[in-house]
Structures are given as structure tokens and as C-alpha cells.
Enzyme design. Structure first.
Site, PDB file in Angstrom:
ATOM      1  N   CYS A   1      83.472  93.810 -28.401  1.00 33.82           N
ATOM      2  CA  CYS A   1      83.458  93.114 -27.110  1.00 33.82           C
ATOM      3  C   CYS A   1      82.024  92.645 -26.822  1.00 33.82           C
ATOM      4  CB  CYS A   1      83.959  94.039 -26.004  1.00 33.82           C
ATOM      5  SG  CYS A   1      82.750  95.275 -25.528  1.00 33.82           S
TER       6      CYS A   1
ATOM      7  N   CYS B   1      79.318  95.340 -26.803  1.00 33.24           N
ATOM      8  CA  CYS B   1      78.986  95.852 -28.145  1.00 33.24           C
ATOM      9  C   CYS B   1      78.078  94.856 -28.863  1.00 33.24           C
ATOM     10  CB  CYS B   1      80.258  96.062 -28.963  1.00 33.24           C
ATOM     11  SG  CYS B   1      81.473  97.141 -28.171  1.00 33.24           S
TER      12      CYS B   1
END
Lengths: 76, 124
Positions: free
Chosen positions: A11, A14
Site C-alpha cells: 500500500c 509501505c
């Protein structure tokens, strides 16, 4: 050679942590490898159940936070 | 849980630690935590990982939105483990407070549900 691991499913948080980790390593001029661990089972093997997480040389340093470049430098 | 590929960054989990001790009340605490995990109320997590200071488990626990400790008996081992590891902000359920006495509390579905129901309210 530092082994940097980013634990996250990919995501934006991250990805941001991954970018910051790379930037920190480059600014410090250290040799490193960057591994992205995206499978939840693999994260759980490291005891991590909240992401994004950062591990250095196999030791989980943080979980659930997007650290800044400066914060990561202190962990490398 | 482990098979899901959804993101884990949407907020810290509600973590449940049970003593899982050898006595009947330890088994009830353990099974209540597992039931709550299965029912999606929180996530049972490994108390032994706290005792062993396992880095991934420690960091995940630090990121928890809420922590519940379920102790089977008044020795309060879960509470002591968490506190010795530096965790102070957690809720604590003691099974003796529910009338479940060590050595005199058969591990029944009813007992497990009673504990899980009480614990659920504490995590709400």
C-alpha cells in the site's frame, strides 16, 4: 552490508517507508540490500501483525509507522 | 486470518493475551482468547513472545490500538509479563473476579463464552 526488510502488502504507506529506507541508506553511504516482504504469512513468521514494518539485519525495528528518513538513519 | 492479503496498516489491532496456564482456568482463558480471535473481536497474540522479548511481537504490541490481558488466576502472570516488558496501558480481566476459581472450574463451553462475553465488553 545492511539487510533492510520492508514488511507490507504494497500500500502507499509501505511504499513510502521503502522509499525513505532507501533514501536513508543512500544518504549514509552504506551498502545495503532491500527486501520487500509482502506475504502476510511471511510477516507473521517474524511476529509482525501490523504494517508497515521495518527490519534491519533480521531484527524488527518498528511496526505500524511510516518513519522519516532521519528516523530510519538512527536505526541503520 | 493468515491467508488474507488485505493491508495490515489500517490501524493497530486489538491484541488479546491469555495466560494459557496449566490449570483449568488457564485453559478457559486460552480458549476464550481463541474464540474472540475467531469471532473477529480482537487478535490473540503470543504471550511467550512478550516473555522472550521477540522483536516483531514487541513492536506489533507497541502498535496495538488496545491490549487485553486475560489471567486465569490471581497470580496475574499476563499482567506481570506485560508490565515487565514495559506495557502499562492495557485492560485486565481476572477470571477469579467472574467466580471462576482455580482447580474448581471445569473447562466448559459455557465458561469460555462467559469469559469471552465479558472480555468483549472490555474491548468495545
Amino acid at each position: 552490508m545492511k539487510k533492510i526488510q520492508i514488511l507490507g502488502t504494497g500500500c502507499p504507506k509501505c511504499k513510502k517507508l521503502s522509499e525513505n529506507a532507501e533514501a536513508a541508506a543512500k544518504e549514509m553511504g552504506i551498502e545495503y540490500t532491500l527486501e520487500k516482504i509482502t506475504q502476510i504469512n511471511d510477516m507473521m513468521k517474524m511476529g509482525v501483525m501490523v504494517t508497515p514494518a521495518l527490519a534491519v539485519d533480521g531484527v524488527v525495528k518498528t511496526a505500524g509507522k511510516v518513519l522519516t528518513v532521519e528516523e530510519i538513519k538512527k536505526l541503520l | 486470518m493468515a491467508d488474507r492479503e488485505s493491508c495490515l496498516c489500517s490501524g493497530g489491532p486489538k491484541l488479546i493475551f491469555a495466560c494459557s496456564g496449566a490449570a483449568d482456568v488457564g485453559a478457559i482463558a486460552d480458549q476464550a482468547a481463541r474464540k474472540m480471535s475467531k469471532d473477529g473481536i480482537g487478535k490473540m497474540f503470543c504471550l511467550a513472545g512478550i516473555g522472550g522479548r521477540i522483536d516483531g511481537i514487541m513492536k506489533t504490541t507497541e502498535a496495538a490500538s488496545m491490549i487485553l490481558a486475560i489471567d486465569g488466576c490471581p497470580l496475574n502472570c499476563v499482567k506481570a509479563c506485560l508490565e515487565k516488558a514495559g506495557f502499562t496501558a492495557f485492560k485486565h480481566l481476572q477470571l477469579a473476579d467472574l467466580g471462576l476459581e482455580k482447580g474448581k472450574s471445569p473447562v466448559t463451553e459455557e465458561a469460555v463464552s462467559r469469559v469471552a462475553d465479558k472480555a468483549k465488553l472490555m474491548l468495545a
